[in-house]
Design a protein around this motif. Structure first.
Motif, PDB file in Angstrom:
ATOM      1  N   PHE A  67       9.268   5.978   1.549  1.00 13.01           N
ATOM      2  CA  PHE A  67       9.129   4.570   1.191  1.00 13.01           C
ATOM      3  C   PHE A  67       9.144   4.432  -0.328  1.00 13.01           C
ATOM      4  N   PRO A  68       9.824   3.410  -0.854  1.00 12.21           N
ATOM      5  CA  PRO A  68       9.921   3.261  -2.315  1.00 12.21           C
ATOM      6  C   PRO A  68       8.541   3.228  -2.974  1.00 12.21           C
ATOM      7  N   SER A  69       8.452   3.866  -4.122  1.00  9.02           N
ATOM      8  CA  SER A  69       7.175   3.909  -4.838  1.00  9.02           C
ATOM      9  C   SER A  69       7.149   2.984  -6.049  1.00  9.02           C
ATOM     10  N   HIS A  70       8.312   2.506  -6.479  1.00 11.25           N
ATOM     11  CA  HIS A  70       8.378   1.634  -7.651  1.00 11.25           C
ATOM     12  C   HIS A  70       8.498   0.173  -7.218  1.00 11.25           C
ATOM     13  N   ALA A  71       7.852  -0.701  -7.967  1.00 10.82           N
ATOM     14  CA  ALA A  71       7.822  -2.121  -7.620  1.00 10.82           C
ATOM     15  C   ALA A  71       9.218  -2.714  -7.522  1.00 10.82           C
ATOM     16  N   ALA A  72      10.109  -2.326  -8.430  1.00 12.55           N
ATOM     17  CA  ALA A  72      11.465  -2.880  -8.418  1.00 12.55           C
ATOM     18  C   ALA A  72      12.217  -2.470  -7.160  1.00 12.55           C
ATOM     19  N   ASP A  73      11.995  -1.242  -6.703  1.00 14.07           N
ATOM     20  CA  ASP A  73      12.676  -0.772  -5.494  1.00 14.07           C
ATOM     21  C   ASP A  73      12.135  -1.479  -4.252  1.00 14.07           C
ATOM     22  N   GLY A  96       9.229 -11.681   1.363  1.00 12.21           N
ATOM     23  CA  GLY A  96       8.131 -10.725   1.304  1.00 12.21           C
ATOM     24  C   GLY A  96       8.228  -9.561   2.260  1.00 12.21           C
ATOM     25  N   CYS A  97       9.195  -9.569   3.177  1.00  9.74           N
ATOM     26  CA  CYS A  97       9.308  -8.476   4.139  1.00  9.74           C
ATOM     27  C   CYS A  97       9.870  -7.233   3.452  1.00  9.74           C
ATOM     28  N   CYS A  98       9.181  -6.105   3.614  1.00  7.40           N
ATOM     29  CA  CYS A  98       9.569  -4.866   2.936  1.00  7.40           C
ATOM     30  C   CYS A  98       9.921  -3.746   3.910  1.00  7.40           C
ATOM     31  N   GLY A  99      10.209  -4.100   5.153  1.00  6.55           N
ATOM     32  CA  GLY A  99      10.610  -3.081   6.114  1.00  6.55           C
ATOM     33  C   GLY A  99      10.280  -3.492   7.530  1.00  6.55           C
ATOM     34  N   ALA A 100      11.012  -2.911   8.486  1.00  7.77           N
ATOM     35  CA  ALA A 100      10.798  -3.187   9.909  1.00  7.77           C
ATOM     36  C   ALA A 100      10.435  -1.891  10.616  1.00  7.77           C
ATOM     37  N   VAL A 101       9.392  -1.945  11.451  1.00 12.30           N
ATOM     38  CA  VAL A 101       8.841  -0.766  12.121  1.00 12.30           C
ATOM     39  C   VAL A 101       9.195  -0.785  13.603  1.00 12.30           C
ATOM     40  N   ALA A 102       9.505   0.390  14.145  1.00 13.13           N
ATOM     41  CA  ALA A 102       9.686   0.550  15.588  1.00 13.13           C
ATOM     42  C   ALA A 102       9.345   1.990  15.947  1.00 13.13           C
ATOM     43  N   SER A 143       0.040   7.683  12.020  1.00  8.38           N
ATOM     44  CA  SER A 143       1.004   8.005  10.970  1.00  8.38           C
ATOM     45  C   SER A 143       0.419   7.768   9.582  1.00  8.38           C
ATOM     46  N   SER A 144       1.025   8.419   8.589  1.00  7.63           N
ATOM     47  CA  SER A 144       0.603   8.213   7.202  1.00  7.63           C
ATOM     48  C   SER A 144       0.944   6.805   6.732  1.00  7.63           C
ATOM     49  N   LEU A 145       1.956   6.184   7.330  1.00  5.08           N
ATOM     50  CA  LEU A 145       2.305   4.810   6.979  1.00  5.08           C
ATOM     51  C   LEU A 145       1.124   3.883   7.238  1.00  5.08           C
ATOM     52  N   TYR A 146       0.458   4.085   8.359  1.00  5.28           N
ATOM     53  CA  TYR A 146      -0.710   3.258   8.690  1.00  5.28           C
ATOM     54  C   TYR A 146      -1.835   3.487   7.678  1.00  5.28           C
ATOM     55  N   ARG A 147      -2.088   4.737   7.354  1.00  2.82           N
ATOM     56  CA  ARG A 147      -3.164   5.030   6.397  1.00  2.82           C
ATOM     57  C   ARG A 147      -2.863   4.416   5.037  1.00  2.82           C
ATOM     58  N   ASP A 148      -1.612   4.509   4.601  1.00  6.73           N
ATOM     59  CA  ASP A 148      -1.250   3.928   3.308  1.00  6.73           C
ATOM     60  C   ASP A 148      -1.354   2.407   3.343  1.00  6.73           C
ATOM     61  N   GLY A 149      -0.966   1.804   4.463  1.00  6.47           N
ATOM     62  CA  GLY A 149      -1.074   0.355   4.578  1.00  6.47           C
ATOM     63  C   GLY A 149      -2.510  -0.121   4.568  1.00  6.47           C
ATOM     64  N   GLU A 150      -3.381   0.584   5.277  1.00  2.28           N
ATOM     65  CA  GLU A 150      -4.782   0.185   5.377  1.00  2.28           C
ATOM     66  C   GLU A 150      -5.540   0.387   4.067  1.00  2.28           C
ATOM     67  N   THR A 151      -5.130   1.357   3.279  1.00  3.26           N
ATOM     68  CA  THR A 151      -5.829   1.631   2.019  1.00  3.26           C
ATOM     69  C   THR A 151      -5.196   0.928   0.825  1.00  3.26           C
ATOM     70  N   GLY A 152      -4.131   0.154   1.067  1.00  5.86           N
ATOM     71  CA  GLY A 152      -3.511  -0.598  -0.013  1.00  5.86           C
ATOM     72  C   GLY A 152      -2.573   0.194  -0.889  1.00  5.86           C
ATOM     73  N   ARG A 153      -2.187   1.403  -0.456  1.00  5.19           N
ATOM     74  CA  ARG A 153      -1.297   2.229  -1.279  1.00  5.19           C
ATOM     75  C   ARG A 153       0.178   1.980  -0.979  1.00  5.19           C
ATOM     76  N   LEU A 154       0.466   1.205   0.067  1.00  7.69           N
ATOM     77  CA  LEU A 154       1.853   1.070   0.514  1.00  7.69           C
ATOM     78  C   LEU A 154       2.621   0.006  -0.253  1.00  7.69           C
ATOM     79  N   LEU A 155       2.032  -1.179  -0.380  1.00  6.20           N
ATOM     80  CA  LEU A 155       2.718  -2.328  -0.966  1.00  6.20           C
ATOM     81  C   LEU A 155       2.041  -2.753  -2.261  1.00  6.20           C
TER      82      LEU A 155
END
Length: 229
Positions: free
Chosen positions: A81-87, A106-112, A154-166
């Motif tokens: 997942f992109p780490s830079h704000a511009a990406d 504001g949508c930054c990705g679709a999950v399935a 998944s790590s995606l969930y952990r990053d989302g819940e801790t505010g590290r994703l977006l």
């Protein structure tokens, strides 16, 4: 695959396709790559691949295994997942520009969470952008697990819940009705829409899910994913 694309891949991967400790040293890099890709695309048994390419079965097995290892160890960073704000903003712009009239801002990705393997025995968490490019993937979950449980492991969930994703509260991901509504994960209204605004929202939400569904459809063309795992 276009010949120019194949030649580019050969040049990129040639130093990595040599099998440590032996392997089919007499085969040129192009043949090793062709063997590995053929196994991924067709899912054919190694004996069949060996006969098709005129090599020993052990060589077919070695080439296929080596290409898988190269993918997993050398290029996993391509699926990050992109780490830079511009990406991240560029991903959002892609969803806003979806045809015919664009998605929600504001949508930054679709999950399935598709299932692969014989009988859908393996579940995968997949995140894609508006162009169907995979941004994040996690594999190895049991196929009988609910989509929501796969996501939570998944790590995606952990990053989302801790505010590290977006980067902001206005950014989010989208997912289907089988997922929980979270501060960073937008799901559709369940059941029959009670008014026009809910129906309109669900229509736009469905539009933003299409890219990840097309990604899954494309992955299913690689028949090795339908073989025993």
């Amino acid at each position: 695959m276009a010949s120019s694309t194949f030649e580019w891949l050969v040049g990129l991967l040639e130093p990595l396709l040599h099998c440590p400790g032996g392997g089919p040293r007499h085969l040129p890099a192009a043949s090793r790559l062709a063997l590995g890709l053929s196994h991924l695309y067709t899912g054919a048994p190694y004996a069949e691949l060996a006969a098709r390419f005129g090599v020993p079965e052990a060589a077919a097995h070695s080439c296929a295994r080596r290409l898988r290892r190269v993918h997993c160890t050398k290029f996993h960073f391509w699926l990050a997942f992109p780490s830079h704000a511009a990406d991240i903003r560029a991903v959002s712009v892609g969803f806003e520009s979806l045809p015919p009239d664009g998605g929600l801002p504001g949508c930054c990705g679709a999950v399935a969470c598709p299932r692969f393997g014989v009988g859908g025995g393996v579940s995968t968490k997949l995140l894609a952008d508006a162009s169907c490019r995979i941004l994040s993937i996690a594999v190895g979950f049991r196929g009988d697990q609910l989509d929501s449980r796969v996501l939570r492991r998944s790590s995606l969930y952990r990053d989302g819940e801790t505010g590290r994703l977006l980067n902001s509260a206005e950014q989010y991901l989208v997912a289907g009705a089988g997922y929980p509504l979270l501060t960073w994960l937008m799901v559709p209204f369940k059941g029959v829409a009670t008014d026009a605004s809910q129906g309109d929202f669900n229509t736009l939400h469905k539009l933003m899910l299409r890219p990840v569904l097309r990604t899954i459809s494309s992955l299913r063309n690689w028949r090795v994913l339908s073989s025993p795992m």
